[in-house]
Design a protein around this motif. Structure first.
Motif, PDB file in Angstrom:
ATOM      1  N   ARG A 193      -4.493   0.158   1.764  1.00 16.04           N
ATOM      2  CA  ARG A 193      -3.614  -0.662   0.934  1.00 16.04           C
ATOM      3  C   ARG A 193      -2.176  -0.183   1.048  1.00 16.04           C
ATOM      4  O   ARG A 193      -1.913   1.003   1.223  1.00 16.04           O
ATOM      5  CB  ARG A 193      -4.065  -0.620  -0.522  1.00 16.04           C
ATOM      6  CG  ARG A 193      -5.536  -0.984  -0.693  1.00 16.04           C
ATOM      7  CD  ARG A 193      -5.913  -1.177  -2.143  1.00 16.04           C
ATOM      8  NE  ARG A 193      -7.339  -1.475  -2.264  1.00 16.04           N
ATOM      9  CZ  ARG A 193      -7.893  -2.115  -3.269  1.00 16.04           C
ATOM     10  NH1 ARG A 193      -7.132  -2.533  -4.269  1.00 16.04           N
ATOM     11  NH2 ARG A 193      -9.190  -2.342  -3.304  1.00 16.04           N
ATOM     12  N   THR A 194      -1.258  -1.145   0.952  1.00 21.08           N
ATOM     13  CA  THR A 194       0.156  -0.783   0.954  1.00 21.08           C
ATOM     14  C   THR A 194       0.527  -0.183  -0.388  1.00 21.08           C
ATOM     15  O   THR A 194      -0.094  -0.469  -1.409  1.00 21.08           O
ATOM     16  CB  THR A 194       1.036  -2.017   1.228  1.00 21.08           C
ATOM     17  OG1 THR A 194       0.782  -3.009   0.225  1.00 21.08           O
ATOM     18  CG2 THR A 194       0.742  -2.596   2.586  1.00 21.08           C
ATOM     19  N   GLU A 195       1.548   0.647  -0.391  1.00 19.16           N
ATOM     20  CA  GLU A 195       1.979   1.319  -1.606  1.00 19.16           C
ATOM     21  C   GLU A 195       3.360   0.852  -2.021  1.00 19.16           C
ATOM     22  O   GLU A 195       4.046   0.181  -1.254  1.00 19.16           O
ATOM     23  CB  GLU A 195       1.979   2.836  -1.358  1.00 19.16           C
ATOM     24  CG  GLU A 195       0.666   3.318  -0.800  1.00 19.16           C
ATOM     25  CD  GLU A 195       0.278   4.673  -1.338  1.00 19.16           C
ATOM     26  OE1 GLU A 195       1.111   5.312  -1.977  1.00 19.16           O
ATOM     27  OE2 GLU A 195      -0.871   5.059  -1.111  1.00 19.16           O
ATOM     28  N   GLY A 196       3.738   1.199  -3.238  1.00 22.63           N
ATOM     29  CA  GLY A 196       5.056   0.851  -3.739  1.00 22.63           C
ATOM     30  C   GLY A 196       5.008  -0.279  -4.745  1.00 22.63           C
ATOM     31  O   GLY A 196       3.954  -0.843  -5.048  1.00 22.63           O
ATOM     32  N   GLY A 197       6.182  -0.611  -5.290  1.00 21.58           N
ATOM     33  CA  GLY A 197       6.290  -1.638  -6.312  1.00 21.58           C
ATOM     34  C   GLY A 197       6.418  -3.035  -5.735  1.00 21.58           C
ATOM     35  O   GLY A 197       6.215  -3.271  -4.540  1.00 21.58           O
ATOM     36  N   LEU A 198       6.817  -3.948  -6.620  1.00 27.01           N
ATOM     37  CA  LEU A 198       6.912  -5.348  -6.243  1.00 27.01           C
ATOM     38  C   LEU A 198       7.948  -5.571  -5.142  1.00 27.01           C
ATOM     39  O   LEU A 198       7.702  -6.323  -4.192  1.00 27.01           O
ATOM     40  CB  LEU A 198       7.268  -6.191  -7.475  1.00 27.01           C
ATOM     41  CG  LEU A 198       7.442  -7.687  -7.236  1.00 27.01           C
ATOM     42  CD1 LEU A 198       6.139  -8.318  -6.772  1.00 27.01           C
ATOM     43  CD2 LEU A 198       7.948  -8.367  -8.512  1.00 27.01           C
ATOM     44  N   ALA A 199       9.101  -4.913  -5.249  1.00 23.41           N
ATOM     45  CA  ALA A 199      10.161  -5.111  -4.261  1.00 23.41           C
ATOM     46  C   ALA A 199       9.700  -4.672  -2.873  1.00 23.41           C
ATOM     47  O   ALA A 199       9.926  -5.377  -1.877  1.00 23.41           O
ATOM     48  CB  ALA A 199      11.412  -4.349  -4.670  1.00 23.41           C
ATOM     49  N   GLY A 203       9.012  -6.992   0.330  1.00 24.90           N
ATOM     50  CA  GLY A 203       9.827  -6.643   1.483  1.00 24.90           C
ATOM     51  C   GLY A 203       9.051  -6.636   2.790  1.00 24.90           C
ATOM     52  O   GLY A 203       9.648  -6.705   3.873  1.00 24.90           O
ATOM     53  N   ARG A 204       7.723  -6.568   2.701  1.00 28.50           N
ATOM     54  CA  ARG A 204       6.921  -6.605   3.916  1.00 28.50           C
ATOM     55  C   ARG A 204       7.038  -7.947   4.633  1.00 28.50           C
ATOM     56  O   ARG A 204       6.814  -8.042   5.841  1.00 28.50           O
ATOM     57  CB  ARG A 204       5.446  -6.313   3.601  1.00 28.50           C
ATOM     58  CG  ARG A 204       5.196  -4.982   2.937  1.00 28.50           C
ATOM     59  CD  ARG A 204       5.768  -3.829   3.733  1.00 28.50           C
ATOM     60  NE  ARG A 204       5.150  -3.655   5.035  1.00 28.50           N
ATOM     61  CZ  ARG A 204       5.517  -2.746   5.920  1.00 28.50           C
ATOM     62  NH1 ARG A 204       6.533  -1.940   5.650  1.00 28.50           N
ATOM     63  NH2 ARG A 204       4.897  -2.647   7.086  1.00 28.50           N
ATOM     64  N   ILE A 205       7.383  -9.008   3.887  1.00 32.93           N
ATOM     65  CA  ILE A 205       7.610 -10.304   4.530  1.00 32.93           C
ATOM     66  C   ILE A 205       8.766 -10.196   5.520  1.00 32.93           C
ATOM     67  O   ILE A 205       8.690 -10.676   6.653  1.00 32.93           O
ATOM     68  CB  ILE A 205       7.899 -11.392   3.476  1.00 32.93           C
ATOM     69  CG1 ILE A 205       6.661 -11.623   2.601  1.00 32.93           C
ATOM     70  CG2 ILE A 205       8.335 -12.691   4.147  1.00 32.93           C
ATOM     71  CD1 ILE A 205       6.882 -12.614   1.483  1.00 32.93           C
ATOM     72  N   GLY A 206       9.853  -9.551   5.081  1.00 25.31           N
ATOM     73  CA  GLY A 206      10.989  -9.361   5.972  1.00 25.31           C
ATOM     74  C   GLY A 206      10.634  -8.519   7.177  1.00 25.31           C
ATOM     75  O   GLY A 206      11.081  -8.804   8.301  1.00 25.31           O
ATOM     76  N   TYR A 207       9.829  -7.478   6.966  1.00 32.97           N
ATOM     77  CA  TYR A 207       9.417  -6.631   8.082  1.00 32.97           C
ATOM     78  C   TYR A 207       8.637  -7.435   9.123  1.00 32.97           C
ATOM     79  O   TYR A 207       8.897  -7.339  10.328  1.00 32.97           O
ATOM     80  CB  TYR A 207       8.557  -5.470   7.580  1.00 32.97           C
ATOM     81  CG  TYR A 207       7.861  -4.722   8.690  1.00 32.97           C
ATOM     82  CD1 TYR A 207       8.559  -3.818   9.482  1.00 32.97           C
ATOM     83  CD2 TYR A 207       6.504  -4.938   8.960  1.00 32.97           C
ATOM     84  CE1 TYR A 207       7.923  -3.138  10.523  1.00 32.97           C
ATOM     85  CE2 TYR A 207       5.865  -4.271   9.989  1.00 32.97           C
ATOM     86  CZ  TYR A 207       6.585  -3.372  10.769  1.00 32.97           C
ATOM     87  OH  TYR A 207       5.956  -2.723  11.799  1.00 32.97           O
ATOM     88  N   VAL A 208       7.677  -8.241   8.657  1.00 36.88           N
ATOM     89  CA  VAL A 208       6.863  -9.036   9.589  1.00 36.88           C
ATOM     90  C   VAL A 208       7.726 -10.048  10.330  1.00 36.88           C
ATOM     91  O   VAL A 208       7.591 -10.237  11.543  1.00 36.88           O
ATOM     92  CB  VAL A 208       5.718  -9.735   8.831  1.00 36.88           C
ATOM     93  CG1 VAL A 208       4.983 -10.711   9.744  1.00 36.88           C
ATOM     94  CG2 VAL A 208       4.735  -8.700   8.276  1.00 36.88           C
TER      95      VAL A 208
END
Length: 398
Positions: A193-199, A203-208
């Motif tokens: 699972r990915t970690e971190g908060g909502l932001a 932000g993974r959308i931008g990475y992809v």
């Protein structure tokens, strides 16, 4: 595939995933024959009644951009349960709606729930499968999924013989209950699972999207959906309004067209899977352009002629889905939920845009709008594919 990923067995898991991916067509196509009746019952216009489709698809697509990254963090099973709960509650509320405003609000909530359900299908496939097996399962799932738009309007037309449009939404409530019940039988398939908060999650959308290969293919193959989605928007008014057919006869014409969509993945797996991707996509996208020209020239003549020119569009659009989906999924090895959400929502966002464009007054009639959309979208995707492929702007393994 992991042992007992689904309590009823892994074979049943494939059928369950196909059912999940069919939620968008089930939620729109089943009540297409009822659109004129719904408008009359709620004392509203055809334009406002059609918003219940276009707005649903828009919110459905946007909601997946949240559900996908959230599933990478919270797991697929939790998203399925939340989405099913929203879908069931909203479907009941729609069946009880007394105004078009109330119906549109609840349709928006239904769209969000449906997005959570549908977004998990491809994500679970990539969680548990790899390589040629994944490609075969995706082809099979998408073949089964295409049965939904073929059967849904026929079922909707039959339901209208003994119930109103409200009864159709009661049937959709049952579909939501089945989705939630299946989620209870599913073993969580997300291992890391990915970690971190909502932001950070969003932000993974931008990475992809910053991955050039995935982004290029996403733009091209999302636009392939535009002609068929335009057909969904205007077919009811063309067959019943321009050609004067009954809702039941319209549903049969719609089913024939959807049957061509069903043949697309089947024929791809049987005869075209070994074609080089350059030739396959070039030929099939070119056929869409030619079919659009046929609609512009002859689509007004007769409902059968209109159907004959729409059939190649549906066939070619669906045939490109398995290889394009596998090609996009192979561009990244991480962020599966985010990637599959973008794949699903991309086509619907482009499709919603085509439905909006078909409703503009720049077209003299709906047949011209359908033909023009097929020509423009088909030509844009054909040129885009040739440009990307010619410059090697994606990872070529499939």
């Amino acid at each position: 595939m992991p042992r007992r990923a689904f309590a009823l067995g892994n074979r049943w898991l494939i059928f369950y995933l196909a059912f999940l991916s069919a939620f968008a067509p089930l939620s729109t196509d089943m009540y297409l024959p009822a659109l004129p009746h719904m408008a009359a019952s709620l004392h509203t216009t055809d334009a406002l009644s059609s918003l219940s489709i276009s707005c649903f698809l828009l919110l459905f697509a946007l909601s997946m951009l949240f559900w996908g990254p959230y599933s990478d963090k919270a797991g697929r099973k939790r998203v399925l349960l939340l989405g099913s709960a929203l879908y069931v509650v909203s479907s009941v509320a729609i069946a009880l709606s007394s105004s078009i405003e109330s119906l549109l609000v609840w349709r928006g909530i239904q769209a969000v729930g449906s997005g959570g359900i549908s977004a998990m299908s491809l994500a679970i496939v990539k969680d548990v499968l790899r390589g040629p097996v994944m490609a075969r399962v995706i082809t099979w799932i998408q073949t089964i999924t295409i049965l939904a738009p073929m059967l849904a309007p026929v079922i909707g037309g039959l339901l209208l013989t003994f119930t109103s449009w409200r009864g159709i939404f009661i049937c959709l409530t049952a579909c939501g209950l089945l989705a939630g019940g299946g989620a209870l039988l599913l073993r969580e398939t997300l291992l890391v699972r990915t970690e971190g908060g909502l932001a950070r999650m969003m932000g993974r959308i931008g990475y992809v999207l910053r991955q050039r290969g995935f982004r290029n293919l996403l733009l091209i193959f999302s636009a392939v959906c535009m002609p068929f989605m335009a057909f969904l928007a205007v077919s009811s008014y063309i067959y019943q309004g321009i050609f004067g057919l009954s809702p039941q006869t319209y549903s049969l014409f719609f089913a024939i067209n959807a049957g061509m969509s069903l043949l697309g993945p089947l024929c791809y797996g049987r005869w075209f899977a070994d074609w080089p991707l350059r030739r396959f996509f070039s030929v099939f996208l070119g056929i869409i352009v030619l079919s659009g020209l046929g609609l512009l020239c002859m689509g007004h003549w007769h409902p059968v002629i209109f159907a004959l020119w729409c059939a190649p569009i549906s066939f070619c659009s669906s045939a490109t889905r398995p290889p394009s989906t596998v090609l996009m999924l192979n561009q990244l090895s991480t962020d599966t939920g985010t990637m599959t959400a973008l794949i699903n929502s991309g086509g619907l966002l482009f499709g919603s845009a085509s439905m909006f464009l078909c409703g503009l007054s720049l077209w003299p009639d709906s047949v011209t709008a359908m033909g023009g959309m097929a020509c423009l979208a088909g030509l844009a995707t054909l040129l885009g594919w040739r440009w990307v492929d010619g410059r090697g702007l994606y990872r070529k393994q499939a």
